[in-house]
Design an enzyme around this catalytic site. Structure first.
Site, PDB file in Angstrom:
ATOM      1  N   HIS A 141      89.653 -17.776  -3.812  1.00 48.51           N
ATOM      2  CA  HIS A 141      88.579 -18.062  -2.841  1.00 48.51           C
ATOM      3  C   HIS A 141      87.305 -17.330  -3.190  1.00 48.51           C
ATOM      4  O   HIS A 141      86.409 -17.211  -2.353  1.00 48.51           O
ATOM      5  CB  HIS A 141      89.042 -17.711  -1.415  1.00 48.51           C
ATOM      6  CG  HIS A 141      90.102 -18.652  -0.916  1.00 48.51           C
ATOM      7  ND1 HIS A 141      90.898 -18.363   0.168  1.00 48.51           N
ATOM      8  CD2 HIS A 141      90.519 -19.852  -1.366  1.00 48.51           C
ATOM      9  CE1 HIS A 141      91.736 -19.372   0.370  1.00 48.51           C
ATOM     10  NE2 HIS A 141      91.542 -20.276  -0.553  1.00 48.51           N
ATOM     11  N   CYS A 149      76.837 -20.320  -9.757  1.00 48.17           N
ATOM     12  CA  CYS A 149      76.081 -21.572  -9.842  1.00 48.17           C
ATOM     13  C   CYS A 149      77.023 -22.735  -9.545  1.00 48.17           C
ATOM     14  O   CYS A 149      78.095 -22.836 -10.153  1.00 48.17           O
ATOM     15  CB  CYS A 149      75.505 -21.728 -11.259  1.00 48.17           C
ATOM     16  SG  CYS A 149      74.790 -23.347 -11.534  1.00 48.17           S
ATOM     17  N   CYS A 170      70.034 -20.766 -11.287  1.00 51.48           N
ATOM     18  CA  CYS A 170      70.967 -20.263 -12.315  1.00 51.48           C
ATOM     19  C   CYS A 170      70.224 -19.966 -13.631  1.00 51.48           C
ATOM     20  O   CYS A 170      69.438 -20.783 -14.118  1.00 51.48           O
ATOM     21  CB  CYS A 170      72.042 -21.328 -12.559  1.00 51.48           C
ATOM     22  SG  CYS A 170      73.118 -20.967 -13.944  1.00 51.48           S
ATOM     23  N   GLY A 210     101.301 -10.922   2.766  1.00 53.15           N
ATOM     24  CA  GLY A 210     100.222 -10.974   3.745  1.00 53.15           C
ATOM     25  C   GLY A 210      99.498 -12.294   3.804  1.00 53.15           C
ATOM     26  O   GLY A 210      98.278 -12.342   3.947  1.00 53.15           O
ATOM     27  N   ASN A 236     105.709  -9.672   5.087  1.00 49.27           N
ATOM     28  CA  ASN A 236     104.842 -10.037   6.205  1.00 49.27           C
ATOM     29  C   ASN A 236     105.485  -9.512   7.481  1.00 49.27           C
ATOM     30  O   ASN A 236     106.682  -9.667   7.665  1.00 49.27           O
ATOM     31  CB  ASN A 236     104.711 -11.571   6.278  1.00 49.27           C
ATOM     32  CG  ASN A 236     103.566 -12.004   7.174  1.00 49.27           C
ATOM     33  OD1 ASN A 236     103.395 -11.478   8.270  1.00 49.27           O
ATOM     34  ND2 ASN A 236     102.774 -12.963   6.703  1.00 49.27           N
ATOM     35  N   PRO A 237     104.679  -8.888   8.374  1.00 51.50           N
ATOM     36  CA  PRO A 237     105.292  -8.369   9.609  1.00 51.50           C
ATOM     37  C   PRO A 237     105.888  -9.478  10.489  1.00 51.50           C
ATOM     38  O   PRO A 237     106.740  -9.227  11.316  1.00 51.50           O
ATOM     39  CB  PRO A 237     104.123  -7.687  10.336  1.00 51.50           C
ATOM     40  CG  PRO A 237     103.074  -7.479   9.314  1.00 51.50           C
ATOM     41  CD  PRO A 237     103.255  -8.552   8.298  1.00 51.50           C
TER      42      PRO A 237
HETATM   43  N1  APR Z   1     100.701  -6.461   5.663  1.00 51.84           N
HETATM   44  C1  APR Z   1     101.149  -7.691   5.311  1.00 51.84           C
HETATM   45  N2  APR Z   1     100.877  -8.815   6.014  1.00 51.84           N
HETATM   46  C2  APR Z   1     100.126  -8.678   7.114  1.00 51.84           C
HETATM   47  C3  APR Z   1      99.633  -7.436   7.554  1.00 51.84           C
HETATM   48  C4  APR Z   1      99.949  -6.300   6.774  1.00 51.84           C
HETATM   49  N3  APR Z   1      99.515  -5.074   7.115  1.00 51.84           N
HETATM   50  N4  APR Z   1      98.917  -7.643   8.711  1.00 51.84           N
HETATM   51  C5  APR Z   1      98.957  -8.964   8.951  1.00 51.84           C
HETATM   52  N5  APR Z   1      99.689  -9.592   8.012  1.00 51.84           N
HETATM   53  C6  APR Z   1      99.980 -11.020   7.876  1.00 51.84           C
HETATM   54  C7  APR Z   1      99.893 -11.824   9.147  1.00 51.84           C
HETATM   55  O1  APR Z   1     101.144 -11.831   9.807  1.00 51.84           O
HETATM   56  C8  APR Z   1      99.536 -13.224   8.607  1.00 51.84           C
HETATM   57  O2  APR Z   1     100.711 -13.967   8.363  1.00 51.84           O
HETATM   58  O3  APR Z   1      98.981 -11.559   7.028  1.00 51.84           O
HETATM   59  C9  APR Z   1      98.831 -12.948   7.294  1.00 51.84           C
HETATM   60  C10 APR Z   1      97.358 -13.264   7.311  1.00 51.84           C
HETATM   61  O4  APR Z   1      97.251 -14.660   7.490  1.00 51.84           O
HETATM   62  P1  APR Z   1      95.797 -15.325   7.525  1.00 51.84           P
HETATM   63  O5  APR Z   1      94.904 -14.524   8.396  1.00 51.84           O
HETATM   64  O6  APR Z   1      95.996 -16.783   7.809  1.00 51.84           O
HETATM   65  O7  APR Z   1      95.246 -15.109   6.057  1.00 51.84           O
HETATM   66  P2  APR Z   1      95.520 -15.981   4.765  1.00 51.84           P
HETATM   67  O8  APR Z   1      96.934 -16.462   4.700  1.00 51.84           O
HETATM   68  O9  APR Z   1      95.025 -15.202   3.628  1.00 51.84           O
HETATM   69  O10 APR Z   1      94.528 -17.229   5.017  1.00 51.84           O
HETATM   70  C11 APR Z   1      94.158 -17.997   3.924  1.00 51.84           C
HETATM   71  O11 APR Z   1      92.346 -18.865   5.264  1.00 51.84           O
HETATM   72  O12 APR Z   1      90.600 -18.536   6.650  1.00 51.84           O
HETATM   73  C12 APR Z   1      90.933 -18.776   5.364  1.00 51.84           C
HETATM   74  O13 APR Z   1      89.645 -18.227   3.500  1.00 51.84           O
HETATM   75  C13 APR Z   1      90.472 -17.674   4.470  1.00 51.84           C
HETATM   76  O14 APR Z   1      91.546 -16.820   2.486  1.00 51.84           O
HETATM   77  C14 APR Z   1      91.749 -17.143   3.863  1.00 51.84           C
HETATM   78  C15 APR Z   1      92.693 -18.317   4.006  1.00 51.84           C
END
Ligand code: APR
Length: 267
Positions: A141, A149, A170, A210, A236-237
């Site tokens: 991302h 550019c 650019c 995460g 993931n929690p």
């Molecule tokens: N350690 C591990 N995981 C965690 C922690 C932690 N300390 N805290 C929260 N999480 C988990 C949450 O439970 C959730 O499942 O991280 C995840 C974050 O999910 P999103 O917020 O949806 O992020 P992501 O999966 O990266 O989203 C993808 O969406 O909005 C767009 O561009 C943005 O890159 C992002 C994309």
């Protein structure tokens, strides 16, 4: 070694789960990390979804940022210069400015240095993976510290550019320049997507850390790896869409689990 049923930390303590993950990683030939916003929560950067998420707090933003930019780039930059930006962008930007890699980022870099993880595809734009020393890194991302550019893909470091004016065209092709960060509605740059697909095609193990695994095409790469026979490990929690296809789904945080995994694999 667990069989392919989901093992969940509620039945085993975290160390047992870490040892199982270490077994899967050791038995794998090519491990690719796939990190999401949760990877940077312990660096003080809010995630987007779930507890403490920016979308949870402010609602999901409009998804046409890129088409608005393409229609009127200088108008887009003017709005940015005049701070006519959404609250969630301000909150995210303030968190990003002072963020530093946490022990989870450093542990992931150590896992790469030990040859246990071969590359990392991150959905994060915070550049913390790079700062922690991860080298084979794909920022699917984009990276908030760069401009790109949209015509030739040339990237330059932001340096001391602060959006007080529309950036120069650019230097390579005089094309239109934007932040490297991929906007909603913007295709993933071809070079980045090609690299990510190449890593996924080599992977026989995905370490998903995460991520809610909800945003394509990034999250789709995990399912492609799965369909290629790769083992999926999740840190993931909370449970996610990935949980049912995981070899191990560990209820923990990046900052807690990754140092334990690095320690277990450096024995
Ligand atoms: N350690 C591990 N995981 C965690 C922690 C932690 N300390 N805290 C929260 N999480 C988990 C949450 O439970 C959730 O499942 O991280 C995840 C974050 O999910 P999103 O917020 O949806 O992020 P992501 O999966 O990266 O989203 C993808 O969406 O909005 C767009 O561009 C943005 O890159 C992002 C994309």
């Amino acid at each position: 070694m667990t069989n392919s049923k989901i093992t969940d930390v509620f039945t085993d303590d975290i160390q047992t789960q870490i040892e199982t993950i270490a077994e899967v990683v050791t038995a794998s030939k090519y491990v690719v990390g796939m990190t999401g916003a949760g990877m940077s929560v312990e660096s003080g950067i809010p995630p987007f979804r779930g507890a403490g998420g920016l979308w949870t707090k402010y609602g999901t933003p409009r998804m046409d940022d890129y088409s608005r930019f393409k229609k009127d780039p200088s108008g887009w930059w003017k709005r940015r210069i005049n701070e006519e930006i959404d609250e969630h962008i301000i909150e995210l930007r303030d968190a990003l400015v002072n963020a530093k890699p946490h022990q989870g980022h450093h542990a992931l870099a150590h896992l790469e240095a030990m040859g246990c993880v071969h590359s990392v595809i991150t959905q994060n734009i915070d550049a913390l993976d790079e700062k922690a020393g991860i080298t084979n890194l794909i920022e699917i991302h984009g990276n908030r510290t760069k401009l790109r550019c949209i015509d030739c893909g040339n990237r330059v470091a932001l340096g001391n550019f602060v959006p007080l004016y529309t950036p120069e065209p650019c230097v390579e092709c005089k094309g239109i320049v934007k932040f490297d960060t991929v906007m909603f509605g913007e295709p993933i740059p071809d070079d980045v997507m090609k690299n990510a697909r190449s890593e996924i095609n080599k992977a026989d193990c995905i370490l998903a850390i995460g991520t809610s695994a909800t945003v394509r095409p990034a999250s789709g790469l995990i399912w492609i790896a799965k369909s290629n026979g790769a083992k999926i490990i999740e840190i993931n929690p909370v449970k996610t869409k990935l949980t049912p296809i995981c070899e191990v789904s560990l209820r923990s945080t990046a900052g807690e689990a990754l140092p334990l995994l690095a320690k277990s694999l450096s024995k």
